[in-house]
Design a protein around this motif. Structure first.
Motif, PDB file in Angstrom:
ATOM      1  N   SER A  90      -0.072  -1.237   0.305  1.00 28.03           N
ATOM      2  CA  SER A  90       0.080  -0.140  -0.091  1.00 28.03           C
ATOM      3  C   SER A  90       0.872   1.550   0.168  1.00 28.03           C
ATOM      4  O   SER A  90       1.679   1.485   0.702  1.00 28.03           O
ATOM      5  CB  SER A  90      -0.813   0.282   1.492  1.00 28.03           C
ATOM      6  N   ARG A  91       0.277   1.627  -0.674  1.00 31.25           N
ATOM      7  CA  ARG A  91       1.048   3.357  -0.640  1.00 31.25           C
ATOM      8  C   ARG A  91       1.643   4.008   0.538  1.00 31.25           C
ATOM      9  O   ARG A  91       2.227   4.508   1.034  1.00 31.25           O
ATOM     10  CB  ARG A  91       0.705   4.458  -2.220  1.00 31.25           C
ATOM     11  N   SER A  92      -0.002   4.665   0.856  1.00 35.46           N
ATOM     12  CA  SER A  92      -0.581   5.310   1.808  1.00 35.46           C
ATOM     13  C   SER A  92      -0.615   4.971   2.764  1.00 35.46           C
ATOM     14  O   SER A  92      -0.290   4.833   4.435  1.00 35.46           O
ATOM     15  CB  SER A  92      -2.115   5.566   2.465  1.00 35.46           C
ATOM     16  N   GLY A  93      -0.201   2.943   3.244  1.00 34.95           N
ATOM     17  CA  GLY A  93      -0.487   2.390   4.391  1.00 34.95           C
ATOM     18  C   GLY A  93      -2.056   2.752   5.109  1.00 34.95           C
ATOM     19  O   GLY A  93      -2.005   2.062   6.477  1.00 34.95           O
ATOM     20  N   GLU A  94      -2.823   3.053   4.688  1.00 34.00           N
ATOM     21  CA  GLU A  94      -4.125   3.849   5.725  1.00 34.00           C
ATOM     22  C   GLU A  94      -5.213   3.270   4.727  1.00 34.00           C
ATOM     23  O   GLU A  94      -6.120   3.297   5.132  1.00 34.00           O
ATOM     24  CB  GLU A  94      -4.364   5.330   5.203  1.00 34.00           C
TER      25      GLU A  94
ATOM     26  N   LEU B 257       2.819 -12.235   8.271  1.00 34.43           N
ATOM     27  CA  LEU B 257       2.640 -10.404   7.650  1.00 34.43           C
ATOM     28  C   LEU B 257       3.566  -9.941   7.430  1.00 34.43           C
ATOM     29  O   LEU B 257       4.372  -9.440   8.606  1.00 34.43           O
ATOM     30  CB  LEU B 257       1.890  -9.909   7.977  1.00 34.43           C
ATOM     31  N   ILE B 258       4.108  -9.385   5.775  1.00 34.49           N
ATOM     32  CA  ILE B 258       4.852  -8.599   5.404  1.00 34.49           C
ATOM     33  C   ILE B 258       4.422  -7.321   4.951  1.00 34.49           C
ATOM     34  O   ILE B 258       3.578  -7.554   4.135  1.00 34.49           O
ATOM     35  CB  ILE B 258       6.489  -9.226   4.729  1.00 34.49           C
ATOM     36  N   THR B 259       4.565  -5.618   5.627  1.00 36.92           N
ATOM     37  CA  THR B 259       3.845  -5.337   4.828  1.00 36.92           C
ATOM     38  C   THR B 259       5.522  -4.212   3.804  1.00 36.92           C
ATOM     39  O   THR B 259       6.283  -4.271   4.473  1.00 36.92           O
ATOM     40  CB  THR B 259       3.287  -3.705   5.745  1.00 36.92           C
ATOM     41  N   LEU B 260       4.604  -3.827   2.836  1.00 38.02           N
ATOM     42  CA  LEU B 260       5.754  -2.751   1.370  1.00 38.02           C
ATOM     43  C   LEU B 260       4.491  -1.665   1.639  1.00 38.02           C
ATOM     44  O   LEU B 260       3.875  -1.740   1.162  1.00 38.02           O
ATOM     45  CB  LEU B 260       5.279  -3.212   0.331  1.00 38.02           C
ATOM     46  N   SER B 261       5.455  -0.612   2.102  1.00 40.58           N
ATOM     47  CA  SER B 261       4.514   0.964   1.833  1.00 40.58           C
ATOM     48  C   SER B 261       5.509   2.151   1.576  1.00 40.58           C
ATOM     49  O   SER B 261       7.099   1.789   1.976  1.00 40.58           O
ATOM     50  CB  SER B 261       3.435   1.130   2.990  1.00 40.58           C
ATOM     51  N   CYS B 262       5.043   3.101   1.980  1.00 41.38           N
ATOM     52  CA  CYS B 262       5.962   4.572   1.752  1.00 41.38           C
ATOM     53  C   CYS B 262       5.924   5.705   2.536  1.00 41.38           C
ATOM     54  O   CYS B 262       6.029   6.295   2.959  1.00 41.38           O
ATOM     55  CB  CYS B 262       5.309   4.731   0.870  1.00 41.38           C
TER      56      CYS B 262
ATOM     57  N   LEU C  23       9.331   2.190   1.924  1.00 41.92           N
ATOM     58  CA  LEU C  23      10.479   2.956   0.879  1.00 41.92           C
ATOM     59  C   LEU C  23       9.682   4.256   0.990  1.00 41.92           C
ATOM     60  O   LEU C  23       8.612   4.613  -0.477  1.00 41.92           O
ATOM     61  CB  LEU C  23      10.148   1.397  -0.423  1.00 41.92           C
ATOM     62  N   PRO C  24      10.142   5.271   1.378  1.00 43.80           N
ATOM     63  CA  PRO C  24       9.706   6.409   1.203  1.00 43.80           C
ATOM     64  C   PRO C  24      10.004   7.274   0.283  1.00 43.80           C
ATOM     65  O   PRO C  24       8.925   8.283  -0.390  1.00 43.80           O
ATOM     66  CB  PRO C  24      10.555   7.312   2.571  1.00 43.80           C
ATOM     67  N   SER C  25      11.180   6.724  -0.447  1.00 41.83           N
ATOM     68  CA  SER C  25      11.233   7.431  -2.346  1.00 41.83           C
ATOM     69  C   SER C  25      10.220   7.196  -3.378  1.00 41.83           C
ATOM     70  O   SER C  25      10.296   7.397  -4.542  1.00 41.83           O
ATOM     71  CB  SER C  25      12.164   6.792  -2.515  1.00 41.83           C
ATOM     72  N   GLY C  26       9.039   6.052  -2.342  1.00 45.56           N
ATOM     73  CA  GLY C  26       8.152   6.358  -3.421  1.00 45.56           C
ATOM     74  C   GLY C  26       7.142   6.877  -3.087  1.00 45.56           C
ATOM     75  O   GLY C  26       5.676   7.047  -3.523  1.00 45.56           O
ATOM     76  N   GLN C  27       7.083   7.749  -1.902  1.00 45.54           N
ATOM     77  CA  GLN C  27       6.205   9.113  -2.053  1.00 45.54           C
ATOM     78  C   GLN C  27       5.676   9.846  -3.388  1.00 45.54           C
ATOM     79  O   GLN C  27       6.488  10.536  -3.696  1.00 45.54           O
ATOM     80  CB  GLN C  27       6.208   9.951  -0.650  1.00 45.54           C
ATOM     81  N   GLU C  28       4.366  10.051  -2.959  1.00 46.46           N
ATOM     82  CA  GLU C  28       3.816  11.291  -3.762  1.00 46.46           C
ATOM     83  C   GLU C  28       3.336  12.164  -3.292  1.00 46.46           C
ATOM     84  O   GLU C  28       2.036  12.208  -2.892  1.00 46.46           O
ATOM     85  CB  GLU C  28       2.773  10.093  -5.271  1.00 46.46           C
TER      86      GLU C  28
ATOM     87  N   THR D  78       2.654   6.107  -9.191  1.00 42.58           N
ATOM     88  CA  THR D  78       3.319   6.094 -11.238  1.00 42.58           C
ATOM     89  C   THR D  78       5.200   5.042 -10.278  1.00 42.58           C
ATOM     90  O   THR D  78       5.197   4.412 -10.232  1.00 42.58           O
ATOM     91  CB  THR D  78       3.743   7.122 -11.653  1.00 42.58           C
ATOM     92  N   ARG D  79       5.693   6.677  -9.244  1.00 38.56           N
ATOM     93  CA  ARG D  79       6.563   6.822  -8.655  1.00 38.56           C
ATOM     94  C   ARG D  79       6.791   4.954  -6.993  1.00 38.56           C
ATOM     95  O   ARG D  79       7.567   4.597  -7.277  1.00 38.56           O
ATOM     96  CB  ARG D  79       7.683   7.709  -8.447  1.00 38.56           C
ATOM     97  N   ALA D  80       5.498   5.621  -6.896  1.00 44.46           N
ATOM     98  CA  ALA D  80       4.587   4.884  -5.688  1.00 44.46           C
ATOM     99  C   ALA D  80       5.233   3.590  -6.211  1.00 44.46           C
ATOM    100  O   ALA D  80       5.688   2.346  -5.585  1.00 44.46           O
ATOM    101  CB  ALA D  80       3.501   4.949  -5.380  1.00 44.46           C
TER     102      ALA D  80
END
Ligand code: F1P
Length: 353
Positions: free
Chosen positions: A107-111, A130-135, A151-156, A162-164
């Motif tokens: 999830s980009r937002s994690g929300e 559970l493993i999570t991937l988010s920004c 991965l904060p570099s995916g924040q948009e 796109t980048r996320a």
């Protein structure tokens, strides 16, 4: 890009900055290497499930295909709403307590509500880990997993991912390479940023030429294996950014009915692989013969060529910027703002549990 307005300024910047985002993400993933290996599924789980919503569901489809191919484990992908509300037909019955599952939630937002609910239900049912991937480190999802990769570099700023997407997808490819013991593959990811910069320079004029062609009124994105999930994502980008009719198909499936929709106002975009290139190129040739335009993306001998010499598992990320730029240019040509797609919010929060 239309320089007369601010339309799409965030989306454009986010698309063009993907190589730098990937490089920053690889630093995080390299630092998390030992933690990721500690959860290596081959020794602990009977299968892996991937989940997300919208873009991150399509990411889960691509990640499940690639992870299964590399690790040999059974991997499936479901929309988070299915794991939450239809667990028996998605995650399956819990009738074999030794049969532990690893859930990877993206999830980009994690929300996003469905993703949070799916993870809560999975853990409460004792299905596995559970493993999570988010920004965003402060988001709820980034606190729920046995391992939480942020991965904060995916924040948009923009709504359409796109980048996320490409940064989070890179995270799943890195995990699969580590779990499969493919050290060379993991280390080969370091060549992606430079290949991405070269690709963006090549893809920009192609997108700038096709995007403004408003005689095109339908888009079909063809991809197989892990590239089917990527085709789904790029089709969603074309919908979200340019409000165009767009659909993804497995490459050869397109002959089995959908090709009836091909007209001279059609663009078929092929995410052509190295392994099955001739079979896939034949589909594109047939569609050209039916009058369609075709955009062929591949390592070589294509409209857009990577010519990066990367393993296919690494190279898959490179299809994304081409389709993103195409959707972006078409949105501007239609006087739309890709930063703010019609009806969409950046995050879907559901009030009812
Ligand atoms: C999931 C999502 C996006 C979509 C839109 C609404 O967000 O559905 O895929 O493009 O932004 O939210 P997330 O869970 O990845 O933050």
């Amino acid at each position: 890009m239309n320089i007369d307005t601010d339309k799409g300024k965030f989306t454009h910047q986010e698309i063009l900055s993907q190589p730098e985002a990937w490089a920053a993400a690889l630093e995080v993933l390299t630092a998390a290497r030992r933690d990721a290996l500690a959860l290596a599924p081959a020794r602990r789980y009977g299968r892996i499930l991937f989940t997300g919503c919208g873009s991150t569901y399509y990411l889960s489809l691509a990640a499940a295909a690639r992870t299964q191919e590399l690790t040999g484990l059974t991997c499936r992908a479901f929309p988070a709403s299915e794991l939450w509300l239809n667990p028996a037909s998605s995650a399956g019955r819990i009738d074999n307590p030794t049969y532990k599952t690893l859930l990877v939630a993206v999830s980009r937002s994690g929300e996003t509500t469905e993703t949070l609910r799916a993870c809560e239900a999975f853990l409460e049912a004792g299905r596995g880990d559970l493993i999570t991937l988010s920004c965003y480190a402060e988001a709820p999802l980034a606190k729920m997993g046995a391992l939480n990769l942020v991965l904060p570099s995916g924040q948009e700023q923009s709504v359409a991912q796109t980048r996320a997407f490409s940064t989070l997808y890179l995270g799943t490819v890195a995990l699969a390479a580590l779990w499969a013991g493919c050290t060379d593959l993991f280390e080969g990811l370091a060549r992606l940023p430079e290949a991405g910069r070269r690709l963006l320079a090549q893809a920009a004029p192609v997108a700038a030429e096709i995007g403004p062609d408003l005689s095109l009124d339908r888009f079909y994105w063809l991809g197989s294996g892990p590239r089917y999930g990527l085709a789904g994502e790029l089709s969603l980008k074309m919908k979200e950014m340019s409000l165009s009719h767009s659909e993804p198909f497995h490459f050869l499936e397109f002959r089995h009915g959908p090709k009836s929709m091909v007209t001279e106002s059609t663009l078929v975009i092929g995410l052509r692989s190295a392994a099955n290139g001739p079979h896939e190129a034949a589909v594109l040739e047939e569609m050209r013969a039916l009058g369609s335009r075709a955009l062929d993306i591949a390592e070589s001998d294509a409209t857009v060529c990577f010519e990066a010499g990367l393993d296919q598992a690494v190279q898959d990320v490179l299809y994304l910027p081409v389709g993103q730029l195409l959707a972006f240019e078409r949105a501007l040509a239609r006087a739309l703002d890709p930063d703010r797609p019609n009806h969409l919010d950046k995050v879907v929060h559901l009030s009812r549990r």
